[in-house]
Design an enzyme around this catalytic site. Structure first.
Site, PDB file in Angstrom:
ATOM      1  N   ASP A 188       0.827  -1.210   0.000  1.00 44.11           N
ATOM      2  CA  ASP A 188       0.000   0.000   0.000  1.00 44.11           C
ATOM      3  C   ASP A 188       0.863   1.262   0.000  1.00 44.11           C
ATOM      4  O   ASP A 188       0.344   2.377  -0.105  1.00 44.11           O
ATOM      5  CB  ASP A 188      -1.009  -0.010   1.166  1.00 44.11           C
ATOM      6  CG  ASP A 188      -0.326  -0.088   2.530  1.00 44.11           C
ATOM      7  OD1 ASP A 188       0.909  -0.178   2.588  1.00 44.11           O
ATOM      8  OD2 ASP A 188      -1.048  -0.077   3.548  1.00 44.11           O
ATOM      9  N   ASP A 226      -1.110  -6.134  -0.284  1.00 43.03           N
ATOM     10  CA  ASP A 226      -1.479  -5.538   1.007  1.00 43.03           C
ATOM     11  C   ASP A 226      -2.977  -5.361   1.151  1.00 43.03           C
ATOM     12  O   ASP A 226      -3.624  -4.826   0.237  1.00 43.03           O
ATOM     13  CB  ASP A 226      -0.852  -4.131   1.110  1.00 43.03           C
ATOM     14  CG  ASP A 226       0.306  -4.087   2.066  1.00 43.03           C
ATOM     15  OD1 ASP A 226       0.368  -4.921   2.981  1.00 43.03           O
ATOM     16  OD2 ASP A 226       1.164  -3.195   1.886  1.00 43.03           O
ATOM     17  N   LYS A 256      -1.076  -9.378   2.850  1.00 46.73           N
ATOM     18  CA  LYS A 256      -0.337  -8.929   4.028  1.00 46.73           C
ATOM     19  C   LYS A 256      -1.283  -8.098   4.892  1.00 46.73           C
ATOM     20  O   LYS A 256      -2.047  -7.285   4.375  1.00 46.73           O
ATOM     21  CB  LYS A 256       0.899  -8.112   3.638  1.00 46.73           C
ATOM     22  CG  LYS A 256       1.691  -7.622   4.870  1.00 46.73           C
ATOM     23  CD  LYS A 256       3.087  -7.175   4.518  1.00 46.73           C
ATOM     24  CE  LYS A 256       3.180  -5.843   3.849  1.00 46.73           C
ATOM     25  NZ  LYS A 256       2.583  -4.708   4.615  1.00 46.73           N
ATOM     26  N   GLU A 292      -1.401  -5.667   8.429  1.00 48.12           N
ATOM     27  CA  GLU A 292      -0.625  -4.942   9.444  1.00 48.12           C
ATOM     28  C   GLU A 292      -1.280  -5.047  10.816  1.00 48.12           C
ATOM     29  O   GLU A 292      -2.506  -4.959  10.933  1.00 48.12           O
ATOM     30  CB  GLU A 292      -0.539  -3.453   9.072  1.00 48.12           C
ATOM     31  CG  GLU A 292       0.382  -3.177   7.911  1.00 48.12           C
ATOM     32  CD  GLU A 292       0.573  -1.685   7.651  1.00 48.12           C
ATOM     33  OE1 GLU A 292       0.302  -0.855   8.536  1.00 48.12           O
ATOM     34  OE2 GLU A 292       1.021  -1.361   6.529  1.00 48.12           O
ATOM     35  N   GLU A 333       9.237  -4.232  10.565  1.00 50.36           N
ATOM     36  CA  GLU A 333       9.670  -2.942  10.007  1.00 50.36           C
ATOM     37  C   GLU A 333      10.171  -2.013  11.107  1.00 50.36           C
ATOM     38  O   GLU A 333       9.488  -1.812  12.128  1.00 50.36           O
ATOM     39  CB  GLU A 333       8.493  -2.294   9.249  1.00 50.36           C
ATOM     40  CG  GLU A 333       8.856  -0.936   8.656  1.00 50.36           C
ATOM     41  CD  GLU A 333       7.872  -0.421   7.607  1.00 50.36           C
ATOM     42  OE1 GLU A 333       6.953  -1.164   7.226  1.00 50.36           O
ATOM     43  OE2 GLU A 333       8.051   0.733   7.176  1.00 50.36           O
TER      44      GLU A 333
HETATM   45  O1  KIV Z   1       3.459  -1.330   1.744  1.00 53.38           O
HETATM   46  C1  KIV Z   1       4.647  -1.638   1.720  1.00 53.38           C
HETATM   47  O2  KIV Z   1       5.379  -1.351   0.771  1.00 53.38           O
HETATM   48  C2  KIV Z   1       5.201  -2.361   2.863  1.00 53.38           C
HETATM   49  C3  KIV Z   1       6.664  -2.644   2.877  1.00 53.38           C
HETATM   50  C4  KIV Z   1       7.421  -1.408   3.111  1.00 53.38           C
HETATM   51  C5  KIV Z   1       7.000  -3.724   3.825  1.00 53.38           C
HETATM   52  O3  KIV Z   1       4.475  -2.714   3.742  1.00 53.38           O
END
Ligand code: KIV
Length: 268
Positions: A42, A81, A110, A112, A179
């Protein structure tokens, strides 16, 4: 590559390489490298759309960019994401959103955070959608974190991150992005879980690394975080090419005969 092959690399001790990727030309370029996996992150809201943070990324944006990346038919695993709040409302809503990313061409999503989304991680993994968890600096929580700052600086915060990593693993996450955390914490977490940790600003002891593609290519507009290493200065190359084009058009040197189609003379 499949998620299983990626996990196998981790089990055999091979370091995992990941970069972000947001579009078809970059995906086509990466397809011919031996990178392991790409993340349709994202961060595209900031890097490609020019927004100040990632809270402006929407599910339709993520779906569109995932489709573009998937068109390259790359051998790399594609992770996409789940954007701001799409995993926080309910496991059901998360499944609907994750399903759209999988149908757009991703093999995994992914997510968060931990507390509020741990049930969503479980819902996805129990429904056949592999999940990469993401802890430490979680940019979707930027307003609560007070900016893009290093996390895990106190004993309590470190203990919390360690527990969260274990909870994400227990919920079924197949990998974990760490991160902006101190390298010793990333090392301890890596040794305490049985899934690969993918570091960004987390030192060298994780099971793999990820960077934002535009950062490492020298294409990002603005300031770069300390953890980025630039492997090229692509923006300067592009600027030179644009300037060369402008002067060759102005001086009449472009186009030449070889850039023209055959002459067709018609009676008018
Ligand atoms: O959205 C993204 O690019 C990320 C990476 C920086 C791990 O979450």
């Amino acid at each position: 590559m499949s998620i299983l092959k990626l996990i196998n690399k981790y089990k055999t001790g091979e370091l995992i390489t990941m970069l972000t990727c947001y579009d078809y030309p970059m995906a086509s370029m990466i397809a011919s490298t031996d990178l392991d996996a790409v993340l349709v992150g994202d961060t595209l809201a900031m890097i490609v759309h020019g927004h100040a943070d990632t809270t402006t990324a929407t599910l339709p944006m993520m779906v569109m960019h995932t489709q573009a990346v998937a068109k390259a038919k790359m051998p790399q695993v594609i992770v996409a994401d789940l954007p701001f709040l799409s995993a926080n409302l309910s496991p059901r809503d998360t499944l609907v959103a994750a399903g759209q990313l999988i149908q757009a061409g991703a093999q995994a999503v992914k997510i968060e955070g931990c507390d509020r989304v741990v049930d969503s991680i479980q819902a996805c993994t129990q429904s056949g959608i592999p999940v990469m968890a993401h802890l430490g600096l979680t940019p979707q929580y930027v307003h609560q974190l007070g900016g893009f700052k290093v996390q895990g600086k106190t004993k309590e915060a470190q203990e919390r991150l360690m527990q969260d990593a274990k909870r994400c693993e227990k919920a079924g996450a197949f990998a974990l992005v760490l991160e902006c955390v101190p390298p010793n914490l990333a090392d301890s977490i890596t040794q305490s879980v049985n899934i690969p940790t993918i570091g960004i600003g987390a030192g060298s002891k994780t099971s793999g690394q990820i960077l934002v593609l535009h950062d490492m290519l020298g294409l990002t507009v603005g300031r770069l975080p300390r953890f980025v290493k630039q492997y090229a200065q692509a923006a300067s190359l592009c600027e030179e090419a644009v300037s060369a084009y402008v002067s060759s058009v102005k001086s009449g040197q472009f186009p030449q005969k070889e850039h023209e189609y055959k002459e067709v003379v018609c009676e008018l």
